[in-house]
Design an enzyme around this catalytic site. Structure first.
Site, mmCIF file in Angstrom:
data_model
loop_
_atom_site.group_PDB
_atom_site.id
_atom_site.type_symbol
_atom_site.label_atom_id
_atom_site.label_comp_id
_atom_site.label_asym_id
_atom_site.label_seq_id
_atom_site.Cartn_x
_atom_site.Cartn_y
_atom_site.Cartn_z
ATOM 1 C CB THR A 125 1.275 -15.904 -8.221
ATOM 2 O OG1 THR A 125 1.375 -17.082 -8.997
ATOM 3 C CG2 THR A 125 0.693 -16.245 -6.867
ATOM 4 C CD GLU A 369 7.376 -22.830 -14.020
ATOM 5 O OE1 GLU A 369 7.060 -23.367 -15.091
ATOM 6 O OE2 GLU A 369 8.456 -22.249 -13.831
ATOM 7 C CB THR A 371 -0.979 -27.306 -7.152
ATOM 8 O OG1 THR A 371 -2.268 -27.265 -7.791
ATOM 9 C CG2 THR A 371 -0.754 -26.017 -6.380
ATOM 10 C CB SER A 372 0.055 -32.367 -7.838
ATOM 11 O OG SER A 372 1.459 -32.482 -7.780
#
Ligand code: COS
Length: 387
Positions: A125, A369, A371-372
């Site tokens: 990231t 890890e 996002t939804s």
């Protein structure tokens, strides 16, 4: 790889005891000190927690995914900050080396990662590249026999504890997409690396994240994972697929703990002359929590079984399964935490009770890890591909 059933059941029992007798009693301390005590980290090393997923050939315990999720469902039953200490070594920090590294890289790094002597972080990231990981801007430019790294990585878990990073950087600036990215092993003591201040967070106190800044940091060309440039994004995606089962199991463990807190409270708290657990509206919330917990357990176990099977025969559905599993289990534990606060009433808002803390802690599970919404995108993309 898998352990024989008897050894595995002894390990699981030892970890269950460690969680209940050592970690749960230290939860308040971690919350107040915003750190995991050194003696607990030493005990984690003794137990082999840093090497759960690393094969025995590299001095780890060598659990299969099915075994790892069982262990994680135990470890998830306490403050998630404990997991964060060894979690990057078990998952995203080590797996790139294990999956795609050269034999020499595995021999050099994995035994020390397995013992906990080295803490390894995963550096993907960036300030401008979160969900859109393929757009990362950190560069690694070949200069003679070395790559020169420049850029900033953001929210890097365990960077303050790290001895090294598995770093994704762009080795081909003319390729702005996934194909221009390579994965590297970067020792922390490489000149040109500095850390930002530790990020204050909503929850998971004791979990440490910060920026990692690379300014003309030079690593040998041999530090490219697998010796192959241009495949680092795929390494990262495979690592995240695996990591998503691990996170799902942790979320499931935490859902079990949250249900226990809610049930215990509902059975002892009296209103209108009886325990609130006797009221059907409270029972409805408890029943929903139990039902979703059971669904999560089933998903995690089935996903892990499919992951293990795919080591022999590649399963094209695996990224979709990992995404579905993480999506459901992490959203589900969020719903459980919300209900647990509701069942506690005003007390649920008070720091004196654990559910207020868990409510904040589990919020992160729906973000890191992937996002939804990224999990939904992966699931849909695979459906559209006919997988
Ligand atoms: N396993 C192996 N390879 C994969 C893969 C996977 N799970 N997912 C994608 N790839 C490959 C693709 O096959 C493609 O390869 P080719 O170019 O050879 O066809 C390449 O990687 C690029 O894939 P894609 O085009 O699907 O990439 P996108 O840029 O569209 O992004 C998502 C894909 C959104 C899935 C990715 O960016 C992602 O997971 N983002 C979230 C990142 C994340 O979880 N960050 C959390 C921080 S780490 S704690």
């Amino acid at each position: 790889m898998a352990l024989d059933p008897e050894t595995f059941s002894l390990l699981k029992e030892a970890i269950h005891r460690f969680v209940q007798e050592r970690l749960v009693p230290n939860e308040d301390r971690v919350e107040h000190e915003d750190d995991v005590p050194a003696e607990i980290i030493a005990e984690m090393k003794e137990l082999g927690l840093f090497g759960l997923s690393i094969p025995e050939a590299y001095d780890g315990i060598g659990l299969s995914m099915m075994e790892e999720v069982e262990i994680c469902m135990e470890l998830g039953q306490t403050a998630l900050a404990f997991r964060s200490v060894f979690g990057t070594n078990v998952g995203i920090g080590s797996q790139g080396i294990l999956m795609d590294g050269t034999e020499e890289q595995k021999q050099t790094y994995l035994p020390k990662i397995a013992s906990g002597e080295y803490i390894f972080s995963f550096a993907l990231t960036e300030p401008n590249a979160g969900s859109d990981a393929a757009s990362l801007q950190t560069t690694a430019i070949l200069d003679g026999n070395e790559y020169v790294i420049n850029g900033t990585k953001r929210y890097i878990t365990n960077a303050v504890r790290a001895s090294g990073f598995t770093l994704m950087a762009r080795t081909d600036p003319s390729n702005k997409g996934a194909g221009g990215i390579s994965a590297f092993i970067v020792p922390r003591d490489t000149p040109g690396i500095t850390l930002g201040k530790v990020d204050p967070k909503m929850g998971q106190r004791g979990t440490k994240t910060c920026d990692v800044i690379f300014e003309n940091a030079r690593v040998p060309a041999a530090n490219i994972i697998g010796g192959k440039p241009g495949v680092g994004f795929k390494t990262a995606m495979k690592v995240l697929d695996r990591g998503r089962f691990h996170i799902s199991a942790m979320a499931t463990g935490m859902a079990k703990r949250i249900l226990k807190e809610a049930l215990d409270y509902a059975m002892q708290r009296k209103q209108f002359g009886q325990a609130i657990a006797e009221f059907q509206l409270v029972q409805g919330m408890l029943a929903d929590m139990q039902t979703e917990l059971y669904a999560s357990e089933c998903m995690v176990r089935d996903g892990a079984r499919r992951y293990d099977a795919s080591q022999t025969v590649k399963d094209p559905q695996l990224p979709m399964l990992a995404a579905a599993c993480k999506y459901f289990t992490t959203e589900s534990v969020g719903r459980a935490a919300d209900k647990a606060v509701q069942i506690h009433g005003g007390a649920g808002y008070m720091s004196e009770y654990k559910v207020e803390r868990f409510y904040r802690d589990v919020r992160l599970l729906r973000l890191y890890e992937g996002t939804s919404q990224i999990q939904q995108v992966i699931i849909a993309k695979n459906l559209l591909k006919g997988l």
